[in-house]
Design an enzyme around this catalytic site. Sequence first.
Site, PDB file in Angstrom:
ATOM      1  N   ASP A  13       0.879  -1.158  -0.075  1.00  0.00           N
ATOM      2  CA  ASP A  13       0.037   0.156  -0.108  1.00  0.00           C
ATOM      3  C   ASP A  13       0.726   1.048  -0.010  1.00  0.00           C
ATOM      4  O   ASP A  13       1.632   1.525   0.894  1.00  0.00           O
ATOM      5  CB  ASP A  13      -0.874  -0.045   1.119  1.00  0.00           C
ATOM      6  CG  ASP A  13      -1.936  -1.195   1.250  1.00  0.00           C
ATOM      7  OD1 ASP A  13      -2.075  -1.642   0.095  1.00  0.00           O
ATOM      8  OD2 ASP A  13      -2.637  -1.080   2.215  1.00  0.00           O
ATOM      9  N   GLY A  41      -6.692  -9.559   1.461  1.00  0.00           N
ATOM     10  CA  GLY A  41      -6.395 -11.107   1.981  1.00  0.00           C
ATOM     11  C   GLY A  41      -5.553 -11.131   3.366  1.00  0.00           C
ATOM     12  O   GLY A  41      -5.575 -11.597   4.247  1.00  0.00           O
ATOM     13  N   GLU A 134     -10.187  -9.841  -4.646  1.00  0.00           N
ATOM     14  CA  GLU A 134      -9.072  -9.221  -5.157  1.00  0.00           C
ATOM     15  C   GLU A 134      -8.211 -10.459  -6.013  1.00  0.00           C
ATOM     16  O   GLU A 134      -7.151 -10.287  -6.271  1.00  0.00           O
ATOM     17  CB  GLU A 134      -8.030  -8.558  -4.118  1.00  0.00           C
ATOM     18  CG  GLU A 134      -8.915  -7.071  -3.876  1.00  0.00           C
ATOM     19  CD  GLU A 134      -8.015  -6.206  -3.070  1.00  0.00           C
ATOM     20  OE1 GLU A 134      -8.049  -4.987  -3.171  1.00  0.00           O
ATOM     21  OE2 GLU A 134      -7.150  -6.913  -2.153  1.00  0.00           O
ATOM     22  N   ASP A 244     -11.281  -5.157   6.757  1.00  0.00           N
ATOM     23  CA  ASP A 244     -10.526  -6.475   6.893  1.00  0.00           C
ATOM     24  C   ASP A 244     -10.351  -6.886   8.341  1.00  0.00           C
ATOM     25  O   ASP A 244     -10.375  -7.861   8.538  1.00  0.00           O
ATOM     26  CB  ASP A 244      -9.253  -6.280   5.999  1.00  0.00           C
ATOM     27  CG  ASP A 244      -9.531  -5.613   4.630  1.00  0.00           C
ATOM     28  OD1 ASP A 244     -10.458  -6.011   4.005  1.00  0.00           O
ATOM     29  OD2 ASP A 244      -8.496  -4.976   4.127  1.00  0.00           O
ATOM     30  N   GLY A 279      -2.067   3.258   8.064  1.00  0.00           N
ATOM     31  CA  GLY A 279      -1.497   2.293   7.592  1.00  0.00           C
ATOM     32  C   GLY A 279      -2.394   1.044   7.935  1.00  0.00           C
ATOM     33  O   GLY A 279      -3.381   1.076   8.861  1.00  0.00           O
TER      34      GLY A 279
END
Length: 297
Positions: A13, A41, A134, A244, A279
């Site tokens: 990222d 994931g 994804e 997530d 983050g």
Amino acid sequence: MKKIFVIGSINIDITVSGERLPEEGETVKADKFYIYPGGKGANQAISSGRLGAKTELIGKIGNDYFGDIINNYLKKENVDFSLKYGKQTGVAFINVDNHGKNMITVYPGSNNELNYSDFNYMKFENSIIMFQQEIPLKTIEDTIKNSFDNNIIITDPSPFIKDEFILKNSNFLTPNEKEAGLLSGIKINSIEDAEKASRTIHEKYGNNIIIKLGSKGSLINYNDEIRYYKPYKVNAVDTTGAGDCFNGAFASRFLETNDVNKSMEFANAAAAISTLSYGAFPSFPYINDVLNAIDKT
Ligand code: RIB
């Protein structure tokens, strides 16, 4: 239940954070820049591992500089990983504003090359299997077709692509409010709308529905009984990966307790905590952070 398997994406990222998100054709200045591993994931797996569940991440990265960064981070986590290698590590470009809201563009790279044949030697039995979208949908379909019925499948239909087979064959679907709107055809502006949407999705696919409502909390439609969970009041700085983290936390608690209500409370708290720092990976809480937050309420 034995273990959690997360089959999904792993990215790097690349994030800039500033006062506000740019509009089309506009340039805005950022005041922070950071690079950490992410990917839906990997985020789910790291979260469930940090929260104490025996977890294995299956995914594909590149044999490149970003792939090395990911490997080094994963080695420090409480997660087994079966990483395969493709052409190029996936990358996500993320803009975050000063309320923690984000906009993400993902270049999937090797995530798009993850096939069932990469891990068909693995047996999934009496476990929780977690998917997001994804990676190729065919990989998810093939995994479901080749797994025992005694697994619990939790699918996050994100990024949103409607795959009837996956939708029908998941025990839990975990859309956010936008995805729940797309799945149900109901625009969600309130908790009541979300309840209606969960009923529509449940009637259509027959499974349990968790709708993640961000700063409005979350709700579950479990065996056609709906329960709403109020949000934790936090000053979010970056919501990347909060959904997530919710999934990882829910699965880890469900693996341990088999109790849906406890798992929802736990996931609600974990996701809120994850918005307090920048983050994805660095923001995911450990078990005591979540238990302390629940105790204080
Ligand atoms: O859900 C957040 C994740 O979406 C980020 O970590 C990014 O990699 C994208 O996959």
